[in-house]
Design a protein around this motif. Structure first.
Motif, mmCIF file in Angstrom:
data_model
loop_
_atom_site.group_PDB
_atom_site.id
_atom_site.type_symbol
_atom_site.label_atom_id
_atom_site.label_comp_id
_atom_site.label_asym_id
_atom_site.label_seq_id
_atom_site.Cartn_x
_atom_site.Cartn_y
_atom_site.Cartn_z
ATOM 1 N N GLY A 21 0.776 -1.228 0.000
ATOM 2 C CA GLY A 21 0.000 0.000 0.000
ATOM 3 C C GLY A 21 0.807 1.278 0.000
ATOM 4 N N LEU A 22 2.129 1.180 0.160
ATOM 5 C CA LEU A 22 2.930 2.399 0.244
ATOM 6 C C LEU A 22 3.392 2.915 -1.116
ATOM 7 C CD1 LEU A 22 5.257 1.922 3.347
ATOM 8 C CD2 LEU A 22 2.998 2.982 3.209
ATOM 9 N N ALA A 23 3.282 2.114 -2.156
ATOM 10 C CA ALA A 23 3.819 2.504 -3.467
ATOM 11 C C ALA A 23 3.327 3.872 -3.939
ATOM 12 C CB ALA A 23 3.496 1.425 -4.499
ATOM 13 N N PRO A 24 2.030 4.227 -3.825
ATOM 14 C CA PRO A 24 1.587 5.549 -4.277
ATOM 15 C C PRO A 24 2.259 6.698 -3.516
ATOM 16 C CG PRO A 24 -0.292 4.088 -4.009
ATOM 17 C CD PRO A 24 0.881 3.391 -3.408
ATOM 18 N N PHE A 25 2.414 6.539 -2.202
ATOM 19 C CA PHE A 25 3.062 7.594 -1.405
ATOM 20 C C PHE A 25 4.534 7.748 -1.773
ATOM 21 C CE2 PHE A 25 -0.256 5.695 1.388
ATOM 22 C CZ PHE A 25 -1.095 6.789 1.488
ATOM 23 N N LEU A 26 5.183 6.626 -2.038
ATOM 24 C CA LEU A 26 6.605 6.664 -2.386
ATOM 25 C C LEU A 26 6.812 7.230 -3.788
ATOM 26 C CD1 LEU A 26 7.655 3.175 -0.939
ATOM 27 C CD2 LEU A 26 8.110 5.417 0.074
ATOM 28 N N SER A 27 5.952 6.828 -4.721
ATOM 29 C CA SER A 27 6.123 7.310 -6.099
ATOM 30 C C SER A 27 5.856 8.806 -6.217
ATOM 31 C CB SER A 27 5.203 6.529 -7.042
ATOM 32 O OG SER A 27 3.837 6.762 -6.728
ATOM 33 N N ARG A 28 4.965 9.342 -5.372
ATOM 34 C CA ARG A 28 4.679 10.783 -5.397
ATOM 35 C C ARG A 28 5.669 11.589 -4.550
ATOM 36 N NH1 ARG A 28 -0.897 8.881 -4.790
ATOM 37 N NH2 ARG A 28 -0.732 9.308 -2.534
ATOM 38 N N GLY A 29 6.553 10.897 -3.860
ATOM 39 C CA GLY A 29 7.530 11.576 -3.022
ATOM 40 C C GLY A 29 6.975 12.077 -1.712
ATOM 41 N N GLU A 30 5.778 11.641 -1.344
ATOM 42 C CA GLU A 30 5.182 12.071 -0.075
ATOM 43 C C GLU A 30 5.828 11.372 1.113
ATOM 44 O OE1 GLU A 30 0.706 13.003 -1.831
ATOM 45 O OE2 GLU A 30 1.154 11.060 -0.935
ATOM 46 N N LEU A 31 6.357 10.190 0.862
ATOM 47 C CA LEU A 31 7.132 9.460 1.861
ATOM 48 C C LEU A 31 8.462 9.062 1.242
ATOM 49 C CD1 LEU A 31 4.480 7.074 3.491
ATOM 50 C CD2 LEU A 31 5.478 9.139 4.500
ATOM 51 N N VAL A 32 9.482 8.988 2.084
ATOM 52 C CA VAL A 32 10.825 8.641 1.624
ATOM 53 C C VAL A 32 11.300 7.415 2.400
ATOM 54 C CG1 VAL A 32 13.222 9.417 1.450
ATOM 55 C CG2 VAL A 32 11.343 11.051 1.119
ATOM 56 N N PRO A 33 11.753 6.364 1.711
ATOM 57 C CA PRO A 33 12.295 5.209 2.435
ATOM 58 C C PRO A 33 13.652 5.549 3.039
ATOM 59 C CG PRO A 33 12.558 4.903 0.081
ATOM 60 C CD PRO A 33 11.769 6.167 0.250
ATOM 61 N N ILE A 34 13.872 5.108 4.263
ATOM 62 C CA ILE A 34 15.158 5.318 4.915
ATOM 63 C C ILE A 34 15.692 3.972 5.394
ATOM 64 C CG2 ILE A 34 14.592 7.676 5.590
ATOM 65 C CD1 ILE A 34 14.042 6.676 8.399
ATOM 66 N N LEU A 35 17.003 3.886 5.550
ATOM 67 C CA LEU A 35 17.659 2.646 5.972
ATOM 68 C C LEU A 35 17.249 1.473 5.086
ATOM 69 C CD1 LEU A 35 17.193 3.112 9.837
ATOM 70 C CD2 LEU A 35 19.269 3.548 8.513
ATOM 71 N N SER A 36 17.138 1.736 3.772
ATOM 72 C CA SER A 36 16.643 0.720 2.837
ATOM 73 C C SER A 36 17.506 -0.532 2.821
ATOM 74 C CB SER A 36 16.569 1.309 1.422
ATOM 75 O OG SER A 36 15.652 2.380 1.383
ATOM 76 N N GLU A 37 18.808 -0.365 3.048
ATOM 77 C CA GLU A 37 19.697 -1.527 3.033
ATOM 78 C C GLU A 37 19.458 -2.448 4.239
ATOM 79 O OE1 GLU A 37 21.974 1.732 5.228
ATOM 80 O OE2 GLU A 37 20.480 1.533 3.626
ATOM 81 N N TRP A 38 18.681 -1.980 5.208
ATOM 82 C CA TRP A 38 18.339 -2.775 6.373
ATOM 83 C C TRP A 38 16.904 -3.312 6.296
ATOM 84 C CZ3 TRP A 38 21.537 -4.284 10.283
ATOM 85 C CH2 TRP A 38 22.776 -3.646 10.368
ATOM 86 N N SER A 39 16.310 -3.332 5.125
ATOM 87 C CA SER A 39 14.885 -3.686 4.996
ATOM 88 C C SER A 39 14.695 -5.082 4.419
ATOM 89 C CB SER A 39 14.163 -2.656 4.121
ATOM 90 O OG SER A 39 14.201 -1.382 4.712
ATOM 91 N N GLU A 40 15.267 -6.095 5.065
ATOM 92 C CA GLU A 40 15.116 -7.469 4.588
ATOM 93 C C GLU A 40 14.094 -8.269 5.405
ATOM 94 O OE1 GLU A 40 18.946 -9.287 4.458
ATOM 95 O OE2 GLU A 40 19.760 -7.841 3.009
ATOM 96 N N GLU A 41 13.530 -7.649 6.426
ATOM 97 C CA GLU A 41 12.537 -8.360 7.240
ATOM 98 C C GLU A 41 11.263 -8.577 6.444
ATOM 99 O OE1 GLU A 41 9.883 -7.880 11.348
ATOM 100 O OE2 GLU A 41 11.274 -6.288 10.741
#
Length: 300
Positions: free
Chosen positions: A248-268
């Motif tokens: 469900g986060l794809a629309p927020f991320l694609s519009r730049g409303e949310l920014v992923p952080i610590l992406s290299e730690w997102s394997e859970e």
């Protein structure tokens, strides 16, 4: 070697006698005479070459060899019953009222917009749809429940639907104001939006995984929430950093409303399961819904 159909008949009589406890009651169940049941048992014993029952005037009981034989053949009889029921049910119309309870995040972000396809596919079916992320009494008055998280140890039938990544996000306004954390331990200096575990009532700890390394961060927060939609709204408004399911986060991320952080730690990965009451063969409407939810999940 050709299959002896009389063996199957004898096994059916064996099951009836074992359940009834004597030939007379088994005869009533099978619609036979007691002597007919006795002869069927004798033929079966001759066929397998062992004595299956100890007999006395009032009751019969399985011998040790009979007990082992009974344990081996009963699953086969159950399988035959289920195969027959499934074949008959395949022609049944999916209809009636289906009551479901679905995790609110999955319902809003993935399932609600697809329900028209499900209802169009089964025009005789109506759906009573509720949302909840709580596990306690989740099956009360419903046919199917869908929940995130590891399955509970229970008598319910469980079906795994998907696994989704856990991601950490913040708004551009928050990051401009507070800066971006470069490691999980940097979060100690940031505002975190915590989500309450509906099972324990306490906030989920934040976990970060990278290349097999696991770091668990326990944070204090001035804002604890129990609805992921509210948490995302608070995150969008710049109130803090939120750790969320990726669904469900794809629309927020694609519009730049949310920014992923610590992406290299997102394997859970976090699982989503469907539950329904324990039974060998669930109703056609339940199987239809489970198959549809699996279909929706596969497209995410």
């Amino acid at each position: 070697m050709a299959f002896d159909t009389r063996l199957l008949t004898g096994v059916g009589v064996l099951a009836a006698v074992t359940e009834a406890g004597n030939f007379a009651r088994a005869a009533e169940i099978l619609g036979l005479t007691p002597s007919g049941v006795s002869r069927a048992v004798a033929r079966l014993e001759a066929r397998v070459g062992v004595r299956l029952f100890d007999r006395n005037p009032r009751e019969v009981s399985l011998t040790e060899e009979g007990r082992r034989f009974h344990e081996r053949v009963m699953p086969l009889l159950t399988g035959l019953d289920e195969a027959a029921a499934e074949a008959a049910d395949a022609a049944a119309v999916v209809g009636g009222r289906l009551r479901v309870s679905v995790d609110p995040w999955f319902a809003r972000m993935a399932l609600a917009c697809e329900l028209h396809r499900f209802l169009s596919r089964y025009p005789l079916l109506s759906v009573d749809f509720s949302t909840s992320n709580y596990r306690e009494e989740m099956m009360a008055s419903v046919d199917v429940a869908v929940r995130f998280g590891p399955p509970d140890a229970s008598s319910l039938i469980v079906r795994k639907l998907l696994e989704t990544r856990v991601v950490t996000v913040a708004s551009p306004a928050y990051l401009e104001r507070q800066g971006e954390p470069r490691s999980p331990h940097d979060l100690a200096h940031h505002e975190a939006l915590l989500f309450r575990d509906p099972q324990t009532g306490v906030p989920f700890p934040w976990e970060f995984q990278r290349g097999g390394e696991l770091v668990e961060i326990r944070l204090r927060s001035r804002l604890v929430l129990d609805d992921p939609s509210v948490a995302i709204s608070a995150c969008l408004a710049g109130n803090g950093i939120f750790q969320s399911l990726a669904i469900g986060l794809a629309p927020f991320l694609s519009r730049g409303e949310l920014v992923p952080i610590l992406s290299e730690w997102s394997e859970e990965l976090f699982p989503l399961y469907a539950y329904h009451p324990s039974r060998h063969l669930p109703p056609a409407k339940v199987r239809a819904f489970l198959d549809f939810v699996q279909e929706v999940a596969a497209g995410l």
